[in-house]
Design a protein around this motif. Sequence first.
Motif, PDB file in Angstrom:
ATOM      1  N   VAL A  18     -81.344  -7.165   1.927  1.00 45.92           N
ATOM      2  CA  VAL A  18     -80.317  -6.212   2.347  1.00 45.92           C
ATOM      3  C   VAL A  18     -78.945  -6.707   1.929  1.00 45.92           C
ATOM      4  CG1 VAL A  18     -79.240  -5.044   4.301  1.00 45.92           C
ATOM      5  CG2 VAL A  18     -81.705  -5.487   4.325  1.00 45.92           C
ATOM      6  N   LEU A  19     -78.194  -5.834   1.282  1.00 42.00           N
ATOM      7  CA  LEU A  19     -76.790  -6.097   0.970  1.00 42.00           C
ATOM      8  C   LEU A  19     -75.958  -5.020   1.649  1.00 42.00           C
ATOM      9  CD1 LEU A  19     -75.148  -7.287  -2.264  1.00 42.00           C
ATOM     10  CD2 LEU A  19     -74.299  -5.169  -1.247  1.00 42.00           C
ATOM     11  N   PHE A  20     -74.872  -5.437   2.272  1.00 44.75           N
ATOM     12  CA  PHE A  20     -74.053  -4.546   3.090  1.00 44.75           C
ATOM     13  C   PHE A  20     -72.678  -4.386   2.445  1.00 44.75           C
ATOM     14  CE2 PHE A  20     -71.533  -4.349   7.304  1.00 44.75           C
ATOM     15  CZ  PHE A  20     -71.559  -2.965   7.316  1.00 44.75           C
ATOM     16  N   VAL A  21     -72.343  -3.154   2.040  1.00 45.98           N
ATOM     17  CA  VAL A  21     -71.023  -2.854   1.480  1.00 45.98           C
ATOM     18  C   VAL A  21     -70.189  -2.186   2.568  1.00 45.98           C
ATOM     19  CG1 VAL A  21     -69.716  -1.563  -0.257  1.00 45.98           C
ATOM     20  CG2 VAL A  21     -71.926  -2.588  -0.853  1.00 45.98           C
ATOM     21  N   THR A  22     -69.042  -2.749   2.872  1.00 48.17           N
ATOM     22  CA  THR A  22     -68.235  -2.238   3.969  1.00 48.17           C
ATOM     23  C   THR A  22     -66.824  -1.866   3.528  1.00 48.17           C
ATOM     24  OG1 THR A  22     -67.340  -2.720   6.176  1.00 48.17           O
ATOM     25  CG2 THR A  22     -67.499  -4.567   4.641  1.00 48.17           C
ATOM     26  N   SER A  23     -66.352  -0.762   4.038  1.00 48.76           N
ATOM     27  CA  SER A  23     -64.933  -0.427   3.978  1.00 48.76           C
ATOM     28  C   SER A  23     -64.328  -0.838   5.320  1.00 48.76           C
ATOM     29  CB  SER A  23     -64.751   1.071   3.749  1.00 48.76           C
ATOM     30  OG  SER A  23     -65.342   1.480   2.539  1.00 48.76           O
ATOM     31  N   GLY A  24     -63.055  -0.532   5.521  1.00 49.04           N
ATOM     32  CA  GLY A  24     -62.483  -0.673   6.850  1.00 49.04           C
ATOM     33  C   GLY A  24     -61.502  -1.785   7.090  1.00 49.04           C
ATOM     34  N   LEU A  48     -66.234 -10.723  -2.096  1.00 50.93           N
ATOM     35  CA  LEU A  48     -65.148  -9.815  -2.447  1.00 50.93           C
ATOM     36  C   LEU A  48     -65.165  -9.588  -3.958  1.00 50.93           C
ATOM     37  CD1 LEU A  48     -62.209 -11.152  -0.237  1.00 50.93           C
ATOM     38  CD2 LEU A  48     -63.606  -9.126   0.144  1.00 50.93           C
ATOM     39  N   LEU A  49     -65.163  -8.318  -4.362  1.00 47.32           N
ATOM     40  CA  LEU A  49     -65.288  -7.984  -5.775  1.00 47.32           C
ATOM     41  C   LEU A  49     -64.084  -7.188  -6.270  1.00 47.32           C
ATOM     42  CD1 LEU A  49     -69.031  -6.838  -5.936  1.00 47.32           C
ATOM     43  CD2 LEU A  49     -68.084  -9.082  -6.512  1.00 47.32           C
ATOM     44  N   THR A  50     -63.852  -7.259  -7.565  1.00 47.17           N
ATOM     45  CA  THR A  50     -62.899  -6.393  -8.244  1.00 47.17           C
ATOM     46  C   THR A  50     -63.619  -5.729  -9.416  1.00 47.17           C
ATOM     47  OG1 THR A  50     -62.131  -8.176  -9.696  1.00 47.17           O
ATOM     48  CG2 THR A  50     -60.911  -7.820  -7.644  1.00 47.17           C
ATOM     49  N   TYR A  51     -63.015  -4.685  -9.924  1.00 45.06           N
ATOM     50  CA  TYR A  51     -63.606  -3.912 -11.029  1.00 45.06           C
ATOM     51  C   TYR A  51     -63.930  -4.807 -12.217  1.00 45.06           C
ATOM     52  CZ  TYR A  51     -64.010  -0.169 -14.532  1.00 45.06           C
ATOM     53  OH  TYR A  51     -64.456   0.664 -15.513  1.00 45.06           O
ATOM     54  N   HIS A 104     -72.793 -14.414 -12.885  1.00 49.29           N
ATOM     55  CA  HIS A 104     -72.570 -15.401 -11.815  1.00 49.29           C
ATOM     56  C   HIS A 104     -72.608 -14.728 -10.441  1.00 49.29           C
ATOM     57  CE1 HIS A 104     -71.946 -18.650 -14.527  1.00 49.29           C
ATOM     58  NE2 HIS A 104     -70.799 -18.209 -15.013  1.00 49.29           N
ATOM     59  N   THR A 105     -72.047 -13.532 -10.356  1.00 44.50           N
ATOM     60  CA  THR A 105     -72.049 -12.806  -9.085  1.00 44.50           C
ATOM     61  C   THR A 105     -73.471 -12.469  -8.660  1.00 44.50           C
ATOM     62  OG1 THR A 105     -69.874 -11.841  -9.561  1.00 44.50           O
ATOM     63  CG2 THR A 105     -71.214 -10.750  -7.886  1.00 44.50           C
ATOM     64  N   LYS A 106     -74.273 -11.992  -9.596  1.00 37.32           N
ATOM     65  CA  LYS A 106     -75.654 -11.634  -9.283  1.00 37.32           C
ATOM     66  C   LYS A 106     -76.472 -12.870  -8.911  1.00 37.32           C
ATOM     67  CE  LYS A 106     -77.504  -8.628 -12.171  1.00 37.32           C
ATOM     68  NZ  LYS A 106     -77.808  -7.915 -13.448  1.00 37.32           N
ATOM     69  N   GLU A 107     -76.196 -13.985  -9.560  1.00 36.05           N
ATOM     70  CA  GLU A 107     -76.898 -15.222  -9.218  1.00 36.05           C
ATOM     71  C   GLU A 107     -76.564 -15.660  -7.790  1.00 36.05           C
ATOM     72  OE1 GLU A 107     -75.626 -17.893 -12.219  1.00 36.05           O
ATOM     73  OE2 GLU A 107     -76.947 -17.073 -13.783  1.00 36.05           O
ATOM     74  N   ALA A 108     -75.289 -15.523  -7.419  1.00 34.01           N
ATOM     75  CA  ALA A 108     -74.882 -15.904  -6.066  1.00 34.01           C
ATOM     76  C   ALA A 108     -75.542 -15.000  -5.029  1.00 34.01           C
ATOM     77  CB  ALA A 108     -73.362 -15.830  -5.941  1.00 34.01           C
ATOM     78  N   ILE A 109     -75.574 -13.694  -5.314  1.00 34.76           N
ATOM     79  CA  ILE A 109     -76.195 -12.750  -4.385  1.00 34.76           C
ATOM     80  C   ILE A 109     -77.690 -13.013  -4.277  1.00 34.76           C
ATOM     81  CG2 ILE A 109     -76.779 -10.313  -4.049  1.00 34.76           C
ATOM     82  CD1 ILE A 109     -74.021  -9.620  -5.189  1.00 34.76           C
ATOM     83  N   GLU A 159     -64.353  -4.479  -1.686  1.00 33.01           N
ATOM     84  CA  GLU A 159     -63.400  -4.647  -2.777  1.00 33.01           C
ATOM     85  C   GLU A 159     -62.262  -5.526  -2.304  1.00 33.01           C
ATOM     86  OE1 GLU A 159     -60.888  -2.099  -6.105  1.00 33.01           O
ATOM     87  OE2 GLU A 159     -61.830  -1.044  -4.435  1.00 33.01           O
ATOM     88  N   ASN A 160     -61.756  -6.353  -3.194  1.00 36.72           N
ATOM     89  CA  ASN A 160     -60.619  -7.206  -2.854  1.00 36.72           C
ATOM     90  C   ASN A 160     -59.340  -6.366  -2.918  1.00 36.72           C
ATOM     91  OD1 ASN A 160     -58.713  -9.190  -2.506  1.00 36.72           O
ATOM     92  ND2 ASN A 160     -59.677 -10.641  -3.898  1.00 36.72           N
TER      93      ASN A 160
END
Length: 263
Positions: A45-51, A102-105, A116-121, A135-136
Amino acid sequence: MAKWQRVVVKVGTSTIVGSDGKVNYPVINRLAQGLTTLVNEGREVLFVTSGAIGVAIDQMNLPARPTKIPEQQALAAIGQGYLMSIYNQSFAFYKQTVGQVLLTYDVFENAGLLAHTKEAIQQLFEQRVIPIVNENDVIAVDELDHQHSFGDNDRLAALVARELQADLIILSDVDALYTANPNLDPKATPIHQVKAITDDLRLAATGSTSGLGTGGMTTKLAAADLTMSDGREMALINGDNPANILSIIKGEVIGTHFQGVQK
């Protein structure tokens, strides 16, 4: 949907911040419980949050969201830490570990960064940790420069789901996709299954009602379009009752199920 093994769950500001502008702690607690249940069932499970800005407005006792971009960036910096502290506390109650990403475009435009991001996840998944992605917003100014940001977290969630080959659940402030705007048309009826994103559906799209978020039904249809084009599935459900996540996984007819490959 019971076969979904890797799931991206996206929650909008309107779910975690009530119409009164206050953080909706009971909903966040039930959300943590539901996502933990999915992990305990053996799912990734990966959780994407706004707010972040929404909770900062509450934290700083502001009457409304400011219009100046630097002020919003400052609120994002304040709210991001506060939001993660809420999530950490809520998930800890169910003995579930979470980690912030935290990600950017630019990550999706750079093959090295993306790898690298996918490996970390993937490493977080292997340790049964739920990555919490946002998003950052401190450095990604979505209201001014859509070329260097996602513009809304519906698109971010769809991009993450695509890269991870995951299915997608979006929690919104509406029960489902409707034939018309249910706030304006009493004859509007929910559409429970969608096999293709048509022009008629785009015309029927209704926006967010909270005024705090940046997305709406149009962005959710775009997320569904992207997800379906890769042969994956998406569900749109009301975030007021996060238990709906478990119900829709079990196959109950809730919200809108987007299923099918775009032609």
